[in-house]
Design a protein around this motif. Structure first.
Motif, PDB file in Angstrom:
ATOM      1  N   THR A 131       6.782  42.086 -38.270  1.00 26.41           N
ATOM      2  CA  THR A 131       7.839  41.247 -37.703  1.00 26.41           C
ATOM      3  C   THR A 131       9.220  41.713 -38.167  1.00 26.41           C
ATOM      4  O   THR A 131       9.346  42.299 -39.245  1.00 26.41           O
ATOM      5  N   PRO A 132      10.255  41.470 -37.367  1.00 30.29           N
ATOM      6  CA  PRO A 132      11.611  41.891 -37.750  1.00 30.29           C
ATOM      7  C   PRO A 132      12.037  41.329 -39.108  1.00 30.29           C
ATOM      8  O   PRO A 132      12.677  42.035 -39.903  1.00 30.29           O
ATOM      9  N   GLU A 133      11.669  40.079 -39.385  1.00 29.48           N
ATOM     10  CA  GLU A 133      12.106  39.445 -40.632  1.00 29.48           C
ATOM     11  C   GLU A 133      11.387  40.054 -41.844  1.00 29.48           C
ATOM     12  O   GLU A 133      11.985  40.272 -42.889  1.00 29.48           O
ATOM     13  N   TYR A 134      10.087  40.334 -41.686  1.00 28.26           N
ATOM     14  CA  TYR A 134       9.369  40.990 -42.781  1.00 28.26           C
ATOM     15  C   TYR A 134       9.947  42.378 -43.004  1.00 28.26           C
ATOM     16  O   TYR A 134      10.115  42.831 -44.145  1.00 28.26           O
ATOM     17  N   ILE A 136      12.953  43.396 -42.567  1.00 28.79           N
ATOM     18  CA  ILE A 136      14.226  43.335 -43.289  1.00 28.79           C
ATOM     19  C   ILE A 136      13.945  43.355 -44.793  1.00 28.79           C
ATOM     20  O   ILE A 136      14.600  44.056 -45.568  1.00 28.79           O
ATOM     21  N   ALA A 137      12.935  42.592 -45.205  1.00 29.62           N
ATOM     22  CA  ALA A 137      12.566  42.554 -46.623  1.00 29.62           C
ATOM     23  C   ALA A 137      12.035  43.912 -47.081  1.00 29.62           C
ATOM     24  O   ALA A 137      12.410  44.415 -48.147  1.00 29.62           O
ATOM     25  N   LEU A 138      11.186  44.524 -46.256  1.00 30.09           N
ATOM     26  CA  LEU A 138      10.616  45.829 -46.601  1.00 30.09           C
ATOM     27  C   LEU A 138      11.717  46.899 -46.664  1.00 30.09           C
ATOM     28  O   LEU A 138      11.726  47.745 -47.574  1.00 30.09           O
TER      29      LEU A 138
END
Lengths: 191, 462
Positions: A131-134, A136-138
């Motif tokens: 997912t885009p949000e995951y 960002i974290a990665l």
């Protein structure tokens, strides 16, 4: 130091003085003219010496500037070389810097240590799986692992900032393995 | 003059009917609906005859009501509107309906209606929803006991309404008709009068501001760009009153969370912390915003009180925590965490701060959200390397993969819990797709002029 003009002047002045000496003696006007002439010569010599010294100083200055320019060029060249190899690639869902990229990052680190005024932004990017949000974290984790590598190599934390773009700025569009591999990256951006 | 209006959402299907219609009627095409590609499940849908509404007037109508209704019902996955070519007749009122002819076609529900010009930009719309089988059984005249007397009723007419509308309200009124039909026939509230927000990315080489925040009707008609930016925009999400969007913008070369009023378009920057400012999600009462911040070292879940701007930290560990989403009761958050090694879905009770892991199937589960009835968890599931939208029953834990598209992500549930909109990769380009919560019906939009991603379904708007 006698220069050519002074010599020429002497060559003319000495025979004249000799000629005049054959006479009954120099008149007052002649004496005055001669004194003036000698003063002029002396002044010319001083001026010439000064011009010469000025030229020397200028030459040194120019040489200094040249050297500085060269050093700057060398830095720029070195920087350009680094900018040309400023990307490190990551394995899927991993954020550790692979040993293949240690030498490249070592070069960046050496340069940054030498040039403490230089700041960089490390961008973290991902492929578009997950997912885009995951992502960002990665991406932040990837950027931070590059940051940590550089700091371990002596780069000051004040020179480095990180930003994660996740999967939002792919280098290669699409859903192929090639695109994925090209997009999982960290970029050292010189400011 | 009498004009019949037809519009085909799928041009291929109805060329024969169009040719036939041209022989008998003035024919009018309008760009009322977006073309969709149905990818599965039409056989499970209930047949319904949405007969083109008769127009008693001679001006050009702003929108084709019955076409929008047919498109809505088809998109719900619960109905299969008859093609024009297979309609036995084109009645306008119940009295004109040949019940037997429709029943013979296997169609047990028929919607008929008419539009009449009553003034400048004023139109009288009448429609009737008819239960063909009931009408056949009663011959259109049922007898019921009322106050001890036998009276005649027309109980096969499930709904009949008449309303005067403005020319600019046609599309909205069509969605209202769809909501009425849907609720009458399924018992569940329709979600046709809703919107979606998404991020569109145009060609980055030719557009100075390629990143767009767009809102549109739920069917992606009437798209409006709220913001254009040279840097990425992410994670749009609706406030529960449908007036405000929260989203992430990189316009200042770092992530920041913004709030934007969709009507005035005025916006405020809500956060500018070092590191990640991401994944905003409004609480059901609209007073709080859950978000992800990495200001304290790594991505953690926080809840911000929107009035005081006070932050409460919810998670605290070295793993990635992200994608907070409120449960319908507002008492807990669902989130994605890597604390177990790979990303899985967890739930945190906000009163006790107790956390529990919800998903165990597959290599990863991400982007979780709970359905409005609190019964299902919708997730992005990774199994054998494939990313699909899945749901997990919150009571018995059973997981069911719903989609078979490629690189599915960003699921968002319709406010009535019947459909999920999500993003797929279509020939390498992100595009919108929909799937019903039972997984039976799915469709997608063809790729148009750019990438479309991060869809978010609005709450009910009326």
């Amino acid at each position: 130091m006698l220069n050519k003009n002074a010599l020429k002047t002497l060559l003319i002045v000495v025979p004249l003085v000799t000629l005049a000496a054959c006479k009954s003696g120099p008149s007052e006007a002649e004496m005055e003219a001669e004194a003036n002439r000698q003063a002029e010569v002396a002044a010319q010599q001083v001026a010439d010496a000064k011009a010469s010294a000025d030229a020397d100083a200028k030459r040194v200055e120019v040489a200094k500037a040249d050297a500085l320019q060269k050093a700057k060029e060398m830095v720029e060249n070195e920087k350009a070389k680094l900018v040309a190899q400023n990307v490190v690639y990551f394995d899927f869902d991993r954020a550790s810097v692979k040993s293949d990229f240690h030498s490249v990052l070592d070069m960046h680190a050496a340069f940054l240590v030498k040039n403490a005024g230089q700041s960089i932004v490390i961008e973290g990017h991902c492929d578009n799986r997950g997912t885009p949000e995951y992502n960002i974290a990665l991406g932040e984790r990837r950027a931070k692992s590059v940051e940590t590598y550089l700091m371990n190599a002596g780069v000051s934390s004040s020179q480095v900032s990180v930003v994660s773009y996740g999967e939002e700025k792919p280098a290669v569009q699409g859903g192929s393995e090639y695109a994925f591999a090209q997009n999982r990256r960290g970029i050292v951006v010189y400011q | 003059m009498t004009t019949w209006i037809f519009k085909f959402s799928s041009k291929k299907l109805n060329i024969v009917a169009a040719a036939a219609a041209l022989l008998f009627f003035n024919f009018q095409l309008s760009a009322a609906t977006n073309e969709i590609i149905i990818t599965g499940g039409i056989e499970s849908a209930r047949p319904i005859g949405v007969v083109p509404f008769k127009y008693l007037g001679n001006s050009t109508l702003p929108e084709n009501l019955s076409d929008v209704v047919a498109s809505d019902l088809q998109r719900s996955g619960k109905f299969n509107p008859s093609k024009l070519s297979s309609m036995p007749q084109f009645p306008t009122t119940d009295t004109e309906v040949n019940y037997a002819a429709w029943a013979q076609k296997g169609v047990d529900m028929v919607l008929v209606g008419s539009v009449e010009t009553t003034g400048l930009n004023q139109f009288l719309v009448t429609f009737e929803l008819i239960d063909v089988l009931r009408a056949q059984a009663t011959g259109g005249q049922a007898k019921t006991l009322e106050n001890g007397k036998l009276v005649m009723t027309r109980d096969h007419v499930i709904e009949k309404r008449t309303k005067t509308i403005n020319g600019s309200d046609f599309r909205q009124y069509a969605h209202i008709i769809s909501d009425i039909v849907y609720e009458k026939l399924t018992g569940e509230r329709g979600a046709f009068l809703t919107r979606i927000a998404y991020i569109k990315v145009l060609d980055r080489d030719t557009n100075p501001k390629p990143f767009r925040l767009v809102i549109a009707d739920y069917d992606n008609v009437n798209p409006t760009t709220l913001l254009s930016s040279p840097e990425p925009l992410m994670s749009p999400t609706w406030s529960p009153d449908g007036n405000t969007l929260a989203y992430v913008s990189f316009e200042n070369k770092r992530s920041q969370i913004y709030l934007q009023d969709i009507y005035t378009t005025s916006r405020t920057r809500l956060t500018d912390f070092p590191g990640i400012n991401g994944a905003p999600n409004f609480s059901p009462d609209g007073k709080k915003l859950a978000m992800v911040l990495s200001k304290d070292g790594n991505p953690e879940i926080y809840v911000m009180d929107l009035q005081t701007r006070n932050l409460t930290r919810i998670t605290r560990n070295r793993a990635i925590d992200t994608e907070p989403s409120w449960t319908p009761d507002g008492k807990s958050l669902i989130f994605t965490s890597e604390r177990g090694g790979k990303p899985q879905i967890y739930q945190v009770n906000l009163a006790t701060n107790r956390k529990s892991r919800l998903t165990f199937e597959g290599e990863m589960n991400l982007g979780g959200a709970v359905t409005p009835d609190n019964s299902q968890l919708v997730i992005v599931n990774r199994t054998r390397g494939d990313y699909h939208i899945a749901k997990q029953d919150l009571k018995n834990g059973d997981m069911l993969v719903l989609t078979n598209t490629y690189l599915d992500e960003s699921p968002s549930i319709s406010p009535n819990g019947s459909m999920i909109i999500y993003s797929v990769l279509e020939n390498g380009i992100p595009a919108l797709a929909w799937v019903s919560l039972d997984g039976r019906f799915s469709f997608k939009e063809p790729v148009a002029d750019g990438e479309v991603k991060s869809p978010s379904w609005s709450p009910f708007l009326l």
